[in-house]
Design an enzyme around this catalytic site. Structure first.
Site, short mmCIF file in Angstrom:
data_model
loop_
_atom_site.label_atom_id
_atom_site.label_comp_id
_atom_site.label_asym_id
_atom_site.label_seq_id
_atom_site.Cartn_x
_atom_site.Cartn_y
_atom_site.Cartn_z
N TYR A 103 0.86 -1.35 -0.31
CA TYR A 103 -0.10 0.28 -0.37
C TYR A 103 1.04 0.87 -0.15
O TYR A 103 0.20 2.64 0.85
CB TYR A 103 -0.98 1.03 1.43
CG TYR A 103 -2.12 -1.06 1.40
CD1 TYR A 103 -3.10 -1.63 -0.02
CD2 TYR A 103 -1.75 -2.20 2.73
CE1 TYR A 103 -3.36 -2.60 0.91
CE2 TYR A 103 -1.85 -3.09 2.65
CZ TYR A 103 -3.27 -3.75 1.49
OH TYR A 103 -4.11 -4.75 1.76
N LYS B 207 22.52 -7.26 20.45
CA LYS B 207 21.30 -6.35 21.22
C LYS B 207 20.66 -8.53 21.22
O LYS B 207 19.02 -8.14 20.40
CB LYS B 207 20.59 -5.31 20.84
CG LYS B 207 19.31 -5.08 21.49
CD LYS B 207 19.88 -4.17 22.66
CE LYS B 207 18.77 -3.83 23.32
NZ LYS B 207 19.49 -3.57 24.92
N ASP C 158 23.67 -1.03 24.49
CA ASP C 158 23.54 0.20 24.82
C ASP C 158 24.49 0.22 25.97
O ASP C 158 25.08 1.53 26.39
CB ASP C 158 21.90 0.26 25.34
CG ASP C 158 21.54 -1.28 25.18
OD1 ASP C 158 22.46 -1.89 25.47
OD2 ASP C 158 20.40 -1.35 26.20
N ASP D 33 28.62 0.67 12.35
CA ASP D 33 27.98 2.58 12.12
C ASP D 33 28.17 3.15 13.10
O ASP D 33 28.89 4.37 12.97
CB ASP D 33 27.24 1.99 11.03
CG ASP D 33 27.21 3.43 10.03
OD1 ASP D 33 28.19 4.55 9.56
OD2 ASP D 33 26.08 3.52 9.11
N ASP E 76 31.05 6.48 14.72
CA ASP E 76 30.91 7.37 14.76
C ASP E 76 31.66 8.94 15.87
O ASP E 76 32.02 9.13 16.53
CB ASP E 76 29.46 7.80 14.52
CG ASP E 76 29.13 8.01 13.15
OD1 ASP E 76 30.35 7.69 11.85
OD2 ASP E 76 28.80 8.84 13.03
#
Length: 355
Positions: free
Chosen positions: A145, A189, A222, A246, A250
């Site tokens: 959709y 994770k 985390d 990634d 940074d």
């Protein structure tokens, strides 16, 4: 005299400004170490897209395949969606040449101030090894959709035992070559993503058993982000999925002073295909065209390229020159100086012959 054929894609934004400085430094190092470069410049990127509707032409991969390595500046433009630029140039090259290990060093150079209090030059020294060809960047999914109020988007991450095993093994081998902390940290994770990242955790444990002399640590992403800030000096080699690598690389770049210092290598460790070397900072449209971009990430990427090509002495000469200039100056604005891109590139090129 050894000649290396290097494909050069300056690309977009500040890539057009920092790549010429990297080429200048590479040529200085080559002259000092009895090497030569045959640079082949390809004007691909946003300008090519605006003219032809493609980031690079048909047959681009074939043109690159005959080269010894690829030096990339940056890809991206504010008027082109990021997924178009990424999937139009960078990801096709990484996948076509099986550049599965994205290696991103983060080193706090003497003379550079970390935003973290109390850290001195040399105290932060880590490498993030990012799986580079599958995971969350696999582009498996689609729309239902599309463009309607009930639109549905499905995005699937793809993890394979082969893909995980080879990048994790590369991380352990890198830790052994570095011979520093002799520690590999795995980041996942798996408490929330129990299938793909559960496979990652199990595969990591299996590969780790082959390297009993190397310490290991497994962190949820985390907790890893928190510990990059709290105890960055404890990390040596960090292996992570495409997305987590990634993001964390940074973060590691910022804690050692600036995104402008961040180098990377997209490696095919088997050397069947050319590898690609690029700074992490991207096209930086906010400063593009002003001549103030820090060229060191690009120059350091060139040093990594020389090391991969079997000319480590030339690569080491460039790294020494970077260290010299970061201590003595000049420096760009992102690390507290006033110099422009060309001034820093010129200083590093001069230092290659001196230090």
């Amino acid at each position: 005299m050894k000649t290396f054929t290097i494909a050069v894609i300056a690309g977009d934004g500040v890539g057009q400004e920092v790549v010429p400085q990297a080429k200048r430094v590479l040529e200085k190092a080559a002259h000092k170490h009895n090497l030569t470069f045959a640079f082949q410049d390809f004007e691909w990127g946003a300008a090519h897209y605006f003219r032809w509707g493609k980031m690079m032409p048909d047959g681009a991969i074939d043109l690159l395949q005959s080269c010894d390595a690829i030096l990339l500046g940056a890809v991206g433009h504010p008027d082109i969606p990021d997924h178009t630029t990424l999937n139009g140039l960078l990801l096709p090259i990484r996948r076509a040449f099986d550049q599965y290990a994205n290696v991103r060093p983060a080193y706090l150079y003497p003379g550079v101030k970390s935003p973290l209090a109390g850290r001195q030059g040399g105290q932060i020294d880590m490498v993030v090894v990012r799986e580079n060809t599958e995971g969350e960047y696999a582009q498996v999914g689609g729309f239902v959709y599309m463009a309607q109020p009930e639109e549905v988007a499905i995005q699937t991450s793809v993890f394979t035992r082969r893909g995980i095993e080879r990048v994790v093994r590369y991380g352990f081998e890198l830790a052994a070559r570095r011979g520093k902390k002799m520690r590999v940290t795995s980041v996942t994770k798996s408490n929330a993503q129990g299938y793909g990242m559960g496979l990652w955790d199990r595969t990591f444990s299996e590969v780790a058993a082959e390297f009993p002399a190397i310490a290991t640590e497994s962190l949820l992403v985390d907790a890893a982000a928190m510990n990059f800030i709290r105890r960055p000096e404890s990390f040596d080699v960090v292996v992570a999925s495409n997305l987590f690598g990634d993001i964390l690389s940074d973060l590691s770049a910022i804690i050692v002073g600036s995104m402008g210092l961040a180098a990377s290598a997209n490696l095919d460790p088997s050397r069947r295909f050319p590898s690609m070397f690029e700074p992490v900072h991207g096209s930086a449209p906010d400063i593009a065209g002003r001549g103030v971009a820090n060229p060191i990430g690009q120059i350091w990427s060139g040093a990594m390229m020389l090391d991969h090509l079997g000319a480590p002495e030339a690569g080491a000469a460039i790294v020494r020159a970077i260290e010299h200039v970061l201590v003595k100056g000049p420096r760009t604005r992102d690390i507290g100086g006033t110099a422009n891109t060309v001034e820093v590139g010129t200083a590093i090129a001069a230092a290659v012959a001196e230090v």
